[in-house]
Design a protein around this motif. Structure first.
Motif, PDB file in Angstrom:
ATOM      1  N   PHE A 187       0.859  -1.184   0.000  1.00 49.25           N
ATOM      2  CA  PHE A 187       0.000   0.000   0.000  1.00 49.25           C
ATOM      3  C   PHE A 187       0.892   1.230   0.000  1.00 49.25           C
ATOM      4  CE2 PHE A 187      -2.858   3.046   2.023  1.00 49.25           C
ATOM      5  CZ  PHE A 187      -3.924   2.906   1.172  1.00 49.25           C
ATOM      6  N   SER A 188       1.243   1.668  -1.195  1.00 50.03           N
ATOM      7  CA  SER A 188       2.257   2.716  -1.331  1.00 50.03           C
ATOM      8  C   SER A 188       1.693   4.089  -0.943  1.00 50.03           C
ATOM      9  CB  SER A 188       2.760   2.768  -2.762  1.00 50.03           C
ATOM     10  OG  SER A 188       1.690   3.119  -3.600  1.00 50.03           O
ATOM     11  N   PHE A 189       2.599   5.032  -0.802  1.00 48.47           N
ATOM     12  CA  PHE A 189       2.192   6.399  -0.476  1.00 48.47           C
ATOM     13  C   PHE A 189       1.382   7.031  -1.594  1.00 48.47           C
ATOM     14  CE2 PHE A 189       2.963  10.980   0.079  1.00 48.47           C
ATOM     15  CZ  PHE A 189       2.362  11.108   1.324  1.00 48.47           C
ATOM     16  N   PRO A 190       1.818   6.840  -2.862  1.00 47.07           N
ATOM     17  CA  PRO A 190       0.977   7.384  -3.941  1.00 47.07           C
ATOM     18  C   PRO A 190      -0.448   6.850  -3.872  1.00 47.07           C
ATOM     19  CG  PRO A 190       3.092   6.732  -4.795  1.00 47.07           C
ATOM     20  CD  PRO A 190       3.081   6.270  -3.362  1.00 47.07           C
TER      21      PRO A 190
ATOM     22  N   TYR B 124      -3.819   9.152  -3.551  1.00 48.75           N
ATOM     23  CA  TYR B 124      -4.965   9.112  -4.451  1.00 48.75           C
ATOM     24  C   TYR B 124      -6.248   8.810  -3.702  1.00 48.75           C
ATOM     25  CZ  TYR B 124      -2.596   9.845  -8.851  1.00 48.75           C
ATOM     26  OH  TYR B 124      -1.929  10.432  -9.884  1.00 48.75           O
ATOM     27  N   ILE B 125      -6.145   7.957  -2.728  1.00 53.87           N
ATOM     28  CA  ILE B 125      -7.365   7.631  -1.978  1.00 53.87           C
ATOM     29  C   ILE B 125      -7.862   8.867  -1.217  1.00 53.87           C
ATOM     30  CG2 ILE B 125      -8.250   6.298  -0.037  1.00 53.87           C
ATOM     31  CD1 ILE B 125      -6.423   4.016  -1.006  1.00 53.87           C
TER      32      ILE B 125
ATOM     33  N   LEU C 106      -9.358  11.258  -3.628  1.00 52.47           N
ATOM     34  CA  LEU C 106     -10.700  10.861  -4.070  1.00 52.47           C
ATOM     35  C   LEU C 106     -11.753  11.320  -3.059  1.00 52.47           C
ATOM     36  CD1 LEU C 106     -10.585   7.275  -5.562  1.00 52.47           C
ATOM     37  CD2 LEU C 106     -11.393   9.377  -6.591  1.00 52.47           C
ATOM     38  N   ILE C 107     -11.467  11.058  -1.803  1.00 51.23           N
ATOM     39  CA  ILE C 107     -12.441  11.431  -0.773  1.00 51.23           C
ATOM     40  C   ILE C 107     -12.585  12.941  -0.701  1.00 51.23           C
ATOM     41  CG2 ILE C 107     -12.920  11.317   1.695  1.00 51.23           C
ATOM     42  CD1 ILE C 107     -11.256   8.690   1.685  1.00 51.23           C
ATOM     43  N   THR C 108     -11.442  13.627  -0.685  1.00 49.56           N
ATOM     44  CA  THR C 108     -11.476  15.089  -0.611  1.00 49.56           C
ATOM     45  C   THR C 108     -12.195  15.672  -1.816  1.00 49.56           C
ATOM     46  OG1 THR C 108      -9.265  14.797   0.276  1.00 49.56           O
ATOM     47  CG2 THR C 108     -10.028  17.041  -0.046  1.00 49.56           C
ATOM     48  N   ASP C 109     -11.919  15.078  -2.950  1.00 54.29           N
ATOM     49  CA  ASP C 109     -12.522  15.602  -4.177  1.00 54.29           C
ATOM     50  C   ASP C 109     -14.044  15.470  -4.122  1.00 54.29           C
ATOM     51  OD1 ASP C 109     -11.570  16.831  -6.598  1.00 54.29           O
ATOM     52  OD2 ASP C 109     -12.681  15.223  -7.604  1.00 54.29           O
TER      53      ASP C 109
ATOM     54  N   PHE D 279     -11.942  13.838 -10.406  1.00 52.54           N
ATOM     55  CA  PHE D 279     -12.337  12.689  -9.595  1.00 52.54           C
ATOM     56  C   PHE D 279     -12.044  11.384 -10.355  1.00 52.54           C
ATOM     57  CE2 PHE D 279     -15.422   9.552  -8.125  1.00 52.54           C
ATOM     58  CZ  PHE D 279     -15.257   9.613  -6.760  1.00 52.54           C
ATOM     59  N   PHE D 280     -12.430  11.400 -11.618  1.00 46.73           N
ATOM     60  CA  PHE D 280     -12.181  10.180 -12.407  1.00 46.73           C
ATOM     61  C   PHE D 280     -10.695  10.000 -12.678  1.00 46.73           C
ATOM     62  CE2 PHE D 280     -16.630  11.135 -13.401  1.00 46.73           C
ATOM     63  CZ  PHE D 280     -17.179   9.936 -12.965  1.00 46.73           C
ATOM     64  N   LEU D 281     -10.018  11.093 -12.821  1.00 49.82           N
ATOM     65  CA  LEU D 281      -8.571  10.992 -13.012  1.00 49.82           C
ATOM     66  C   LEU D 281      -7.910  10.360 -11.788  1.00 49.82           C
ATOM     67  CD1 LEU D 281      -6.124  11.953 -14.832  1.00 49.82           C
ATOM     68  CD2 LEU D 281      -5.933  13.805 -13.173  1.00 49.82           C
ATOM     69  N   TYR D 282      -8.335  10.834 -10.620  1.00 45.62           N
ATOM     70  CA  TYR D 282      -7.745  10.278  -9.397  1.00 45.62           C
ATOM     71  C   TYR D 282      -8.105   8.801  -9.255  1.00 45.62           C
ATOM     72  CZ  TYR D 282      -7.376  15.239  -8.228  1.00 45.62           C
ATOM     73  OH  TYR D 282      -7.114  16.568  -8.259  1.00 45.62           O
ATOM     74  N   LEU D 283      -9.314   8.458  -9.617  1.00 48.80           N
ATOM     75  CA  LEU D 283      -9.738   7.063  -9.557  1.00 48.80           C
ATOM     76  C   LEU D 283      -8.834   6.200 -10.442  1.00 48.80           C
ATOM     77  CD1 LEU D 283     -11.991   5.398  -8.276  1.00 48.80           C
ATOM     78  CD2 LEU D 283     -13.311   5.697 -10.366  1.00 48.80           C
ATOM     79  N   TYR D 284      -8.637   6.731 -11.653  1.00 51.53           N
ATOM     80  CA  TYR D 284      -7.780   6.034 -12.589  1.00 51.53           C
ATOM     81  C   TYR D 284      -6.366   5.936 -12.039  1.00 51.53           C
ATOM     82  CZ  TYR D 284      -4.877   5.460 -16.741  1.00 51.53           C
ATOM     83  OH  TYR D 284      -3.937   5.043 -17.632  1.00 51.53           O
TER      84      TYR D 284
END
Lengths: 1170, 144
Positions: free
Chosen positions: B3-6, B10-11, B14-17, B130-135
């Motif tokens: 479970f890397s830092f990147p 992103y997680i 996603l939530i913040t977004d 949001f979708f970018l972060y998901l990706y």
């Protein structure tokens, strides 16, 4: 009401003992009282109800300087506040009939109760006059309806003022050069040889008319008008103004002229074969052709048949135009209007030769201000020039010969111009029109609605004006015209005739809540279609009732339909809470600077003497707070023999020591209030108690005031003399005195939002804050003004105030008297509705915008105006007209909820030229100045200045586009409707608010911006471009006028003659400028001194002498003071006074070191026009 | 599966977004209410102003995480918006409290439309990102 016993007006609040008194206008008196339905009590607005009205002007004259203006009188609380509605009576404040049992019996009638003007129902009711009645009619009634710019009738009438000597067609473009008398004659000089001698000789030998025709000859010749141009003449339809005929005929009766009709024609004189005359007329002939044909039998010309005229006239090009269109009756009118102008020049009297011309002026003086002349200023000017030629040559050495010549040469496409004129599209070449300012006030352009509503009464232009009198159909058309679209409203203006109505239900559109108005469409007798949203609404049963005939039927006879300005007495659903009482709180700065200035004595004195005139009823409350570094409260409650002072030292967390006794009922505690007012100045006097604290805790005092007043609402009046430096809202000095003349001005924005937030709180509590800034040093008005700006208050600024200067004291007294006694509306809101498709973009003025079309105005005063910028959001092309409705809901000082509704309807324009030619230049100036102030604050002064310049350039570029003219076309053509735009813009750029390069205190600049933002248009224009009048030869007024009407002069040093005296009136101060060469007799008669040297350097009072010139002068000044809130201060300067710059700096047409002259400005604009 | 830092970045993003999306929806609705006269501008400004700084800070938080985790592309996409926020706050009207909106000038038609447009644009931006972060999150997780 108990508090107002001495006031004669109020003493008859509900029941008027003497009906005739109440209705001093004949119309009213004529209405048999018995006819009036029960509700008919105060048929007129409270304003007009008072018996005083009819007598105002005489009074004024007597009182002289101080109170000689209708406005103040009519707006005195007594007029306006009719008094509480009496029990069962329908709220009519002043009943014309005694409150006997008779009206009471009638009350049971089912009809809606009217408290309205009887006017609408009387036969002689004239809707037009309703609003403007207080103004002496400038124009004979018959002319009221003349279209200003549009349409054939206009064109036809054009030639009239010109008289036979002028061609109707080109006049606008052309010789206006001569503009204002003096210089004009010589303009013609160069072209025809004989000129100079000709004109001069004329007046000597003959009546005034003669000079006209002969001169005209040369004019036209000079222009080398092609024959084609003559066709234009005949094509113009021939309606004339019969009214003119009668006045004219009087003067016309010169021996040479055989009859009134002939007077106008050139031939008249010739036929008489008067030697001197013929010589003169030979000039035109010489140029154009043989004399004999021209001077054919007079009958030929004067006779009714136009055809023969054509050929014969053609030889002198000038005449054909005139004669043909003018035809019979018109001819006379030409002369009539012509003559007076000619006579106006003050110089006449000085020159013995001209005396002959003088006499006719008497009779003809009436038409002086005729529409024609005022609307087509150039022409009268020209004619004026001709006749005054000799005078000029003697008195005005400088001439504009070359210019006049070029101007004339410039008019080539005369035919086109003729047609343009026919359609009301006049053009003027600004670069070649030297005298562009109309000499006499012009009527605002008339609004011509479609035939369906052609007769509907539109809102008075003094109340409601739009920058474009024809609204462009689409936004793209508006963009093409590059003109600002907006409206200016003066909603609470003091009106003499205002129909007031009280009825059970106020008829409004169910969808958009528009009030029913003269421009709605009645689908049938039961339904009406809203003119703003086009919803079809039902008409309530009672709206059918016509109270006069007591019959049902025709709803169009209702006053709502007959008047575009109307006031309703609102029923209960228009109140969120019971109407508030009038509550006044005064905040006095008593810091050291304030004590030094000594203002408190003046204010307390004025306040004490006006306590009875404060608008209000028996509930009126009043209170006082003083502040330096602490806040001092004055308790005047029951049981206190003398007012008790309580000082709160903790200014950071302000509290009210005894909230219930700080605001007291004025009627009940009057002695205490007077005692306090008497004691306050002494308390704050400099000496006894040592130096006062230097700081002023304005913020804390305002917070205290807010807490005190928040439960009721009302008016807070702040007198501030210095920068508030203590407690909340403390400020520090931001002005750099060395940068006062620099190019970029900083600190136009508030330093803190403390005052703004406070104002918003106040606005929410229905409190308004008015600021009197009597500062002697920088006080950061930019920040302080926030308190008034957002609470619907006003800012009054007397810079460098010191009670040691009597002029300051007088100014403050007048300002304050007007302020205290004028009408006031509490807890007001104003909503402006527009036809669907148009929306309001930005509001200008002092208020808080509560929603897209709703302004919250805790107080509304009769001296403020508002501006709104509009946008066109969807195409309007399927509409017939566009309507705007402003509805002001307020609580009168008598505790009545009232709604004043103004409705303006405008036609649409589909082409660019139509839009441009229907522009209202004065209104544009008004709106643009407000926009520029906003720009200063949001961007920078430099940007605002650039934007102002671009306004003119844009409008003229659009015009060029509309004309399809090549980019490099010579001259700077402008539509007649926009001809004054550059002149006013230049003056605006030289206002304190926008000028650069001249040392201007920041507070003065900001104060000027505040006044530009909220002054009504008329005052604003006077401020921007002051009026300059020659005084040295005021002609006695002609019968219809009761005061002399000298012509207005351009604000240019070239107008100032060394042997004249001039009056410059900017609305705040009237400067009388006396030159060294003025006739000693005039000095003696008008000023009471025998020599120029005996005049003081800075006179402040004009003696009232028992001589004619003095009487005329005073009559004139009184007339000027008539239409402003309070009389202006008079300042008499000599041309060698040290302070003459006060006068000279107002000559805005001239070049100053850092700003353009008018001509340079035009050149600059020309370079910008693409 | 580390479970890397990147992935963490992103997680969180996603939530913040998702919050940011709600913020901008609220913003759009608020200005619509102003336009249609539902709300008093003073009230509306009082409810809008406290949300301005939190929104900016949340957005900044995402980008700090991206910076630390070396997600340059995502960071690059967000930089213009950060700059805009800074500019916007720097040129705000004179106010004593936090926030951007001044009740006295907000009813100006220009201000209203530009604020509403800003709301829509931000909403679109946050949705897309949001979708970018998901990706991005999926890519990072799979790569790990």
């Amino acid at each position: 009401m108990s508090n107002l016993p001495p006031n004669p007006f109020v003493s008859q609040p509900g029941a008027n003992a003497n009906p005739v008194q109440a209705f001093n206008h004949n119309q009213y008196a004529q209405v048999p009282l018995g006819q009036l339905p029960p509700g008919y009590g105060g048929l007129k607005d409270n304003n007009s109800n008072s018996p005083l009205h009819g007598t105002i002007s005489p009074q004024n004259n007597a009182i002289q300087n101080i109170n000689n203006f209708n406005q103040s009188a009519s707006s005195s609380p007594a007029f306006n506040q009719p008094g509480l509605v009496q029990g069962g009576m329908q709220g009519s404040p002043m009943r014309p009939f005694p409150q006997s049992s008779k009206p009471l019996n009638q009350i049971s009638s089912p009809s809606p109760v009217f408290v309205s003007n009887p006017n609408p129902y009387t036969p002689n009711y004239q809707p037009q006059k309703q609003i403007n009645d207080n103004v002496p009619p400038l124009v004979p009634p018959s002319q009221h309806n003349q279209p200003l710019v549009n349409g054939p009738p206009l064109a036809a009438s054009m030639p009239n003022p010109t008289s036979s000597s002028y061609s109707p067609v080109p006049p606008l473009n052309r010789p206006p050069v001569g503009g204002y008398g003096p210089s004009s004659i010589n303009q013609y000089g160069p072209a025809p040889n004989t000129k100079p001698s000709g004109p001069q000789s004329l007046p000597i030998q003959h009546s005034t008319q003669f000079p006209g025709p002969p001169l005209a000859g040369p004019t036209n010749i000079g222009t080398s008008v092609p024959p084609v141009s003559r066709n234009v003449g005949p094509s113009v339809p021939g309606p004339l103004n019969p009214p003119y005929a009668s006045p004219i005929s009087g003067p016309v009766t010169n021996p040479p002229i055989s009859g009134p009709h002939m007077g106008f024609s050139v031939n008249g004189p010739r036929s008489n074969a008067l030697p001197p005359n013929s010589a003169v007329e030979a000039r035109p002939v010489g140029l154009n052709g043989p004399l004999p044909p021209v001077s054919g039998p007079p009958k030929q010309f004067s006779s009714a048949n136009p055809l023969p005229m054509m050929p014969s006239v053609s030889s002198p090009p000038g005449q054909p135009y005139l004669n043909q269109p003018v035809s019979q009756p018109g001819l006379n009118s030409n002369i009539g209007s012509n003559v007076p102008t000619a006579l106006i020049p003050p110089m006449n009297q000085n020159i013995p030769v001209n005396q002959q011309a003088g006499p006719p002026s008497g009779p003809t003086g009436g038409p002086l201000k005729s529409n024609m002349q005022s609307r087509y200023p150039q022409m009268p000017q020209a004619s004026y020039n001709q006749q005054s030629a000799p005078q000029q040559s003697t008195k005005y050495p400088q001439q504009y010969n070359a210019q006049g010549l070029t101007q004339q040469m410039g008019q080539l496409s005369v035919t086109k111009q003729g047609f343009d004129q026919l359609w009301g599209h006049h053009m003027i070449d600004l670069l070649q029109t030297r005298h562009i300012l109309p000499e006499y006030p012009e009527d605002p352009p008339e609004i011509k609605l479609g035939h369906q509503f052609a007769d509907s009464p539109n809102c008075s232009p003094e109340i409601f004006r739009c920058t474009l009198n024809k609204i462009p159909e689409t936004n793209s058309l508006l963009q093409k015209s590059r003109l600002p679209l907006g409206i200016l409203i003066h909603p609470f203006k003091d009106l003499n005739h205002l129909p007031v109505i009280q009825c059970a239900t106020i008829v409004r559109c169910r969808a958009c809540r528009t009030y029913i108005n003269p421009f709605v469409y009645f689908v049938d007798a039961k339904r009406w279609k809203c003119n703003l949203c086009y919803r079809v609404n039902d008409l309530p049963e009672e709206f059918q009732y016509d109270p006069v005939s007591k019959s049902y039927g025709d709803p169009s006879r209702r006053p709502e339909i007959k008047s575009a300005t109307i006031e309703f007495i609102a029923p209960g659903e228009y109140m969120l809470r019971p109407p508030q009482p009038a509550v006044y709180l005064f905040l006095f700065d008593v810091s050291q600077i304030a004590r030094d200035s000594g203002y408190l004595q003046v204010v307390c004195d004025v306040l004490m003497s006006n306590l009875d005139q404060l608008p209000g009823d028996a509930r009126t409350q009043i209170g006082f707070i003083c502040y330096d570094t602490h806040v001092h409260y004055y308790s005047m409650g029951e049981g206190l023999a003398r007012p008790k002072e309580m000082t709160v030292l903790d200014i950071d967390d302000i509290f009210l020591p005894s909230p219930e006794s700080l605001l007291v009922n004025l009627g009940e505690r009057r002695e205490a209030v007077c005692a306090l007012l008497g004691a306050l100045p002494a308390r704050a006097a400099p000496a006894p108690r040592g130096p006062a604290p230097p700081a002023s805790a304005l913020g804390a005092a305002l917070q205290a005031a807010y807490r005190l007043m928040a439960p009721t609402g009302g008016r807070i009046t702040v007198f501030q003399t210095c920068l508030p430096t203590a407690g909340p809202g403390a400020l520090h000095s931001r002005e750099d005195p060395n940068a006062r003349s620099s190019k970029d001005v900083n600190h136009l924005n508030p330093a803190t939002d403390f005052y703004k937030r406070l104002a918003l709180d106040c606005s929410g509590a229905q409190l308004s804050i008015d600021l009197f800034l009597l500062n002697s040093q920088y006080s950061d008005l930019a920040t302080l003004s926030g308190m008034s700006k957002f609470s619907g208050g006003s800012v009054y600024h007397v810079p460098l105030y010191s009670s040691a200067r009597p002029q300051h004291v007088r100014t403050l007294q007048r300002m304050l008297t007007r302020y205290l006694t004028r009408k006031i509306g509490f807890e007001a809101v104003m909503r402006v509705r527009c036809t669907r498709g148009i929306s309001i973009h930005t509001f200008h003025g002092n208020f808080f915008v509560r929603s897209t079309d709703l302004l919250s105005l805790p107080n509304v005063s009769p001296d403020v105006g508002f501006g709104m910028q509009l946008t066109i959001e969807e195409s309007l092309s399927d509409l017939q007209q566009v309507c705007f409705q402003a509805a002001l809901l307020y609580t009168s000082s008598k505790g009545e909820r009232r709604i004043r509704v103004h409705t303006l309807a405008l036609p649409l324009a589909s082409t660019l030229p139509e839009v441009l030619h229907a522009a209202d230049q004065h209104c544009i100036i008004g709106l643009v100045s407000k926009m520029a102030v906003d720009r200063c604050v949001s961007a920078s002064l430099a940007e605002a200045r650039e934007a102002l310049t671009n306004v003119a350039a844009d409008a003229l570029s659009a015009h060029r586009l509309a004309q399809n003219a090549p980019a490099a076309a010579p001259g700077l053509p402008a539509p007649a409707a926009l001809r004054l735009l550059p002149l006013y813009l230049l003056a605006l750029l030289k206002r304190k608010a926008f000028r650069t390069g001249t040392s201007t205190r920041l507070d003065d600049r900001v104060a000027d911006m505040c006044s530009l933002k909220c002054l009504p248009l008329e005052q604003l224009l006077r401020l921007v471009y002051p009026a300059l009048y020659p005084l040295h030869a005021l002609a006695p007024p002609a019968p219809p006028h009761d005061a002399p009407c000298p012509p207005r002069l351009h604000l240019s040093a070239e107008r100032i003659n060394s042997n004249g005296a001039y009056l410059l009136d900017d609305g705040e101060c009237m400067i009388i400028y006396v030159c060294h060469g003025v006739a000693p007799a005039f000095l003696a008669d008008a000023f009471g001194v025998s020599a120029h040297a005996q005049l003081g350097d800075e006179g402040r009072a004009l003696p009232r002498l028992d001589t004619e010139p003095s009487a005329l002068l005073h009559a004139f000044i009184d007339k000027l003071n008539d239409d402003r809130p309070y009389a202006s201060e008079i300042l008499i300067l000599k041309d060698n006074s040290p302070s003459r710059h006060l006068f000279l700096e107002r000559l805005v047409d001239d070049r100053v070191e850092s700003a353009f002259s008018y001509y340079e400005f035009l050149q600059h604009i020309k370079s910008l026009v693409k | 599966m580390a479970f890397s830092f990147p992935a963490f970045a992103y997680i969180v993003a996603l939530i913040t977004d998702a919050f940011l999306i709600f913020f901008s929806i609220f913003h759009v609705i608020a200005f619509d209410e102003l336009k249609t006269d539902y709300k008093n501008p003073i009230d509306q400004c009082n409810s809008l102003n406290p949300l301005v700084l939190p929104e900016y800070l949340l957005h900044l938080l995402i980008n700090v995480l991206f910076l630390l985790s070396g997600e340059w592309f995502s960071l690059l996409i967000n930089i213009p918006l950060i700059l805009y926020h800074i500019h916007r706050y720097y040129t705000r009207p004179v106010m004593s409290g936090p926030g951007l909106y001044d009740p006295t000038s907000i009813m100006n038609a220009d201000v209203l439309t530009s604020c509403q447009r800003e709301g829509w644009i931000k909403l679109a931006f946050y949705l897309l990102s949001f979708f970018l972060y998901l990706y991005g999150m999926i890519v990072v997780l799979i790569a790990a």
